[in-house]
Write a protein that holds these residues in place. Structure first.
Motif, PDB file in Angstrom:
ATOM      1  N   ASP A 166       3.321 -31.236  10.885  1.00  0.00           N
ATOM      2  CA  ASP A 166       2.300 -31.313  12.063  1.00  0.00           C
ATOM      3  C   ASP A 166       1.337 -30.055  12.185  1.00  0.00           C
ATOM      4  O   ASP A 166       1.382 -29.343  11.419  1.00  0.00           O
TER       5      ASP A 166
ATOM      6  N   GLU B 289      -0.419 -29.142   6.922  1.00  0.00           N
ATOM      7  CA  GLU B 289      -1.356 -30.015   7.997  1.00  0.00           C
ATOM      8  C   GLU B 289      -2.079 -30.797   7.713  1.00  0.00           C
ATOM      9  O   GLU B 289      -3.085 -31.321   8.415  1.00  0.00           O
TER      10      GLU B 289
ATOM     11  N   PRO C 266      -2.932 -35.429   7.879  1.00  0.00           N
ATOM     12  CA  PRO C 266      -1.884 -36.098   9.165  1.00  0.00           C
ATOM     13  C   PRO C 266      -1.894 -37.568   8.916  1.00  0.00           C
ATOM     14  O   PRO C 266      -2.982 -38.245   8.568  1.00  0.00           O
TER      15      PRO C 266
ATOM     16  N   TYR D 228       3.200 -35.845  16.216  1.00  0.00           N
ATOM     17  CA  TYR D 228       3.687 -34.821  15.607  1.00  0.00           C
ATOM     18  C   TYR D 228       4.927 -35.422  14.602  1.00  0.00           C
ATOM     19  O   TYR D 228       5.156 -34.773  13.530  1.00  0.00           O
TER      20      TYR D 228
ATOM     21  N   ASN E  17       3.743 -36.863  11.603  1.00  0.00           N
ATOM     22  CA  ASN E  17       3.323 -35.970  10.444  1.00  0.00           C
ATOM     23  C   ASN E  17       4.227 -35.253   9.800  1.00  0.00           C
ATOM     24  O   ASN E  17       4.028 -34.558   8.744  1.00  0.00           O
ATOM     25  N   ARG E  18       5.490 -34.958  10.246  1.00  0.00           N
ATOM     26  CA  ARG E  18       6.459 -34.205   9.625  1.00  0.00           C
ATOM     27  C   ARG E  18       7.164 -35.398   8.737  1.00  0.00           C
ATOM     28  O   ARG E  18       8.116 -35.651   8.974  1.00  0.00           O
TER      29      ARG E  18
END
Length: 172
Positions: free
Chosen positions: A108, A148, A151, A161, A164-165
């Motif tokens: 993220d 990052e 995304p 978040y 995105n991880r």
């Protein structure tokens, strides 16, 4: 990516042209042969088109198997819930030694650019290790980090978040 595909096609063409002392089945006579054995289409050959590197089931990897592994905040541990998915990809690679994957690590937006690139790499390496423990070879798996930079979800919410991880498994 395109250069690699062209190189694979060129290599396959060169190898296909190599001679072999393997005995093949005798040629099958066409139904339109004449008394002297010459066919009505004598002198003509037929060519069957072969699709190399097509975007079929093999290009996408194992059918019906997810390709995204999500991580907890500031973690690069592959959760046990994703192990069956990793196992299926590893078995697919084990059965298709000519295939390879890129495992792409993402984070993220929190943290510095350098930190996120390092964390994304650790995530990708964790998935690479998991794949090779089950049966894929090191040569089949390439671990890269985007940090990052790419995304999956825009925004600064916990939901964005968490999307995105991740590590994405991309067949090549």
């Amino acid at each position: 990516m395109m250069k690699r595909s062209l190189m694979v096609v060129a290599l396959a063409a060169v190898l296909a042209g190599c001679g072999s002392n393997v005995k093949l089945d005798p040629p099958v006579q066409a139904s339109g042969t004449t008394a002297d054995g010459a066919g009505a289409d004598a002198g003509q050959s037929t060519v069957t088109q072969v699709q190399v590197g097509q975007a079929g089931a093999d290009a996408a990897g194992p059918a019906g198997v997810g390709r995204v592994i999500y991580f907890d905040f500031d973690s690069f541990t592959v959760k046990s819930e994703y192990q069956p998915m990793v196992d299926q990809h590893a078995r697919f690679l084990q059965g298709n030694r000519g295939r390879g994957v890129a495992v792409e690590g993402h984070t993220d937006e929190r943290g510095s650019r350098e930190y996120n690139l390092a964390l994304g790499q650790k995530r990708a390496e964790a998935v690479r290790r998991a794949l090779t423990l089950v049966g894929a070879t090191d040569a089949q798996v390439e671990a890269v980090s985007f940090g990052e930079e790419k995304p999956a979800a825009a925004g600064s919410t916990e939901d964005a978040y968490s999307q995105n991880r991740r590590v994405e498994i991309r067949y090549r």
